[in-house]
Scaffold this motif. Sequence first.
Motif, PDB file in Angstrom:
ATOM      1  N   GLY A  95       0.822  -1.193   0.000  1.00 16.80           N
ATOM      2  CA  GLY A  95       0.000   0.000   0.000  1.00 16.80           C
ATOM      3  C   GLY A  95       0.864   1.254   0.000  1.00 16.80           C
ATOM      4  N   TYR A  96       0.203   2.385  -0.161  1.00 19.54           N
ATOM      5  CA  TYR A  96       0.956   3.639  -0.258  1.00 19.54           C
ATOM      6  C   TYR A  96       1.379   4.160   1.102  1.00 19.54           C
ATOM      7  N   ASP A  97       0.838   3.591   2.171  1.00 21.34           N
ATOM      8  CA  ASP A  97       1.092   4.091   3.528  1.00 21.34           C
ATOM      9  C   ASP A  97       1.953   3.084   4.281  1.00 21.34           C
ATOM     10  N   THR A  98       3.025   3.559   4.909  1.00 20.73           N
ATOM     11  CA  THR A  98       3.936   2.679   5.657  1.00 20.73           C
ATOM     12  C   THR A  98       3.605   2.651   7.145  1.00 20.73           C
ATOM     13  N   SER A  99       2.432   3.145   7.530  1.00 14.87           N
ATOM     14  CA  SER A  99       2.067   3.192   8.942  1.00 14.87           C
ATOM     15  C   SER A  99       2.050   1.812   9.569  1.00 14.87           C
ATOM     16  N   THR A 100       1.545   0.818   8.831  1.00 13.98           N
ATOM     17  CA  THR A 100       1.485  -0.535   9.380  1.00 13.98           C
ATOM     18  C   THR A 100       2.881  -1.061   9.673  1.00 13.98           C
ATOM     19  N   THR A 101       3.795  -0.905   8.725  1.00 13.33           N
ATOM     20  CA  THR A 101       5.168  -1.373   8.920  1.00 13.33           C
ATOM     21  C   THR A 101       5.797  -0.727  10.137  1.00 13.33           C
ATOM     22  N   LEU A 102       5.577   0.563  10.290  1.00 15.22           N
ATOM     23  CA  LEU A 102       6.150   1.269  11.432  1.00 15.22           C
ATOM     24  C   LEU A 102       5.501   0.849  12.742  1.00 15.22           C
ATOM     25  N   SER A 103       4.198   0.645  12.721  1.00 13.73           N
ATOM     26  CA  SER A 103       3.499   0.302  13.955  1.00 13.73           C
ATOM     27  C   SER A 103       3.834  -1.101  14.431  1.00 13.73           C
ATOM     28  N   LEU A 104       4.188  -1.998  13.503  1.00 14.16           N
ATOM     29  CA  LEU A 104       4.526  -3.363  13.885  1.00 14.16           C
ATOM     30  C   LEU A 104       5.990  -3.512  14.274  1.00 14.16           C
ATOM     31  N   SER A 105       6.775  -2.484  14.057  1.00 10.57           N
ATOM     32  CA  SER A 105       8.183  -2.537  14.432  1.00 10.57           C
ATOM     33  C   SER A 105       8.321  -2.296  15.928  1.00 10.57           C
ATOM     34  N   SER A 106       9.217  -3.035  16.542  1.00  8.51           N
ATOM     35  CA  SER A 106       9.442  -2.905  17.980  1.00  8.51           C
ATOM     36  C   SER A 106      10.866  -2.439  18.230  1.00  8.51           C
ATOM     37  N   HIS A 107      10.994  -1.567  19.211  1.00  8.56           N
ATOM     38  CA  HIS A 107      12.317  -1.080  19.589  1.00  8.56           C
ATOM     39  C   HIS A 107      12.926  -1.908  20.719  1.00  8.56           C
ATOM     40  N   SER A 108      12.212  -2.938  21.114  1.00 10.18           N
ATOM     41  CA  SER A 108      12.713  -3.798  22.179  1.00 10.18           C
ATOM     42  C   SER A 108      13.616  -4.881  21.603  1.00 10.18           C
ATOM     43  N   GLU A 109      14.779  -5.055  22.202  1.00  7.49           N
ATOM     44  CA  GLU A 109      15.705  -6.075  21.724  1.00  7.49           C
ATOM     45  C   GLU A 109      15.196  -7.481  22.027  1.00  7.49           C
ATOM     46  N   GLU A 110      14.264  -7.589  22.994  1.00  4.50           N
ATOM     47  CA  GLU A 110      13.753  -8.894  23.380  1.00  4.50           C
ATOM     48  C   GLU A 110      12.601  -9.358  22.481  1.00  4.50           C
ATOM     49  N   ALA A 111      12.060  -8.451  21.680  1.00  6.58           N
ATOM     50  CA  ALA A 111      10.931  -8.813  20.827  1.00  6.58           C
ATOM     51  C   ALA A 111      11.371  -9.746  19.712  1.00  6.58           C
ATOM     52  N   ARG A 112      10.555 -10.746  19.471  1.00  6.03           N
ATOM     53  CA  ARG A 112      10.820 -11.695  18.389  1.00  6.03           C
ATOM     54  C   ARG A 112       9.820 -11.448  17.262  1.00  6.03           C
ATOM     55  N   ARG A 113      10.144 -11.994  16.108  1.00  5.42           N
ATOM     56  CA  ARG A 113       9.291 -11.803  14.937  1.00  5.42           C
ATOM     57  C   ARG A 113       8.326 -12.974  14.827  1.00  5.42           C
ATOM     58  N   LEU A 114       7.083 -12.675  14.521  1.00  9.04           N
ATOM     59  CA  LEU A 114       6.085 -13.716  14.323  1.00  9.04           C
ATOM     60  C   LEU A 114       6.452 -14.580  13.117  1.00  9.04           C
TER      61      LEU A 114
END
Length: 490
Positions: free
Chosen positions: A75-94
Amino acid sequence: MAAHLPTALSIVTRARIQLRYFSHRVLLLSSTSSSSTTMPSRIVAPQDPTRSLLLAFVAWKALLLLVALCSPGPGYDTSTTLSLSSHSEEARRLPAFLHHTVSKLTRWDAIYFVKSANRGYLFEQEWAFGWGFSKLIALVSSIIQKVGFDYYEGLEGLVGICIAHGSHLASVVVLYHLTLAMFPGNPARAATTAAFHIISPAGLFLSAPYAESSCALLSFLGFLMFRKSLGSQGKQSSAAKDLLVVSAGVCFGIANTFRSNAILNGLLLLEEAFRTLFLLRHGIRFPVVRRLAATGLGGLIVGFGFLLPQYIAFTDFCNYTSGPRRGWCERPLPSIYIFVQDEYWNCGPFRYWILPNMPLFLLATPMFLVMFKSGTWVVRYGYLPVSAPVIQMEKTPSRKLVSEESSISAPSTQVLRNLALSQLLLSTLTLVTAHVQIITRISSAYPVWVWYLASSRGAASSTLTKNSVIFMVVYGLVQGGLFASFLPPA
């Protein structure tokens, strides 16, 4: 573009097959329920339609999910990509499939719900989106982590999707039982109504992290409790029935924290309070006083559900002494919801009525027509067109309009007219003051128009039902692809 052509053709082919399947099944279901109180077991067994409704639900959701997952591009909007990004080093990827699913369904307003659930409400405009739904996502996500699971990027989005699916399925079942309570002895109509709710024009909004499906579930549950609290005509109120009134108020109050338009559900309790108060003219009796207290308490709970998020926002933005305060803090009714709708979304009388929005008005027209037609019918006549709408004049001075098959119990008539009035108010307010295209999704919490389609008979009514089913299926599929590609309408 060429790389996506085979996938697009595959989607179109499958969609055409499913379109014919759903249209045939639902229309056959409708025609059968109109002509008889029994239905062939190969469609929906009226004694126990759970299995058939579940299969239809799973098939429809799978088709919508297929359309969403195969929609091209981020899509033309990157809001989803940014909102799903985590700044926590402990976060894992689904896992890849789940991450792709979450990214496709976390679009538009869903981003606000997910982000608010992740880190709380921070900006004013976020308060336009149901505080209750975001808090529910946050609560479930925290429980998942407390029981020992790791935190994953997009966890809140995945939780929101699961809640939306579960709420939609539960609302189908509750609507079936609500229809049985409103129209006893007609399980075929109840099954048809539930089937229509599955293919609601809300479409993918009932699968994504949106509050619509949860609001519908809570509203239907409250309607069911309130209808049961009325009992049968002529029977006295009991403490158990009065407790159901309070329980209905609790459901409506919670629904208010999910979607603000659920405040209209409180009209049921308001009418009941006036009706009960009118009974006091015959003398003060304890059952009547208890009923009045129950409706009053239920109404207070409904109001509390609407005011609680406003109070929390007021303490966050207005409860300080140094520096200038935001203008809305000084208003007689300092509602942040009303403020952000005006400030950030330009909602207000006829503000949306501009030429560039004409396509959105055209998309919303079918739902407005059905909702206004069904609502005005019930308000005018007090019943649904359960047979061919043949109206005769009584040979009396009153010249009162009557129908040959219009009789339903007085309690059901009371509820039916009240819900029709709420539906008309919602439709009018949406048409005049809001972004009109949202009518296709917020209509999912209002059952009168669904009952109207499930009850209509006669040539004209059958045409209306057939066209409505085709519209719901086609609109759901097209809207699903546009939604997942971050394209309007939303």
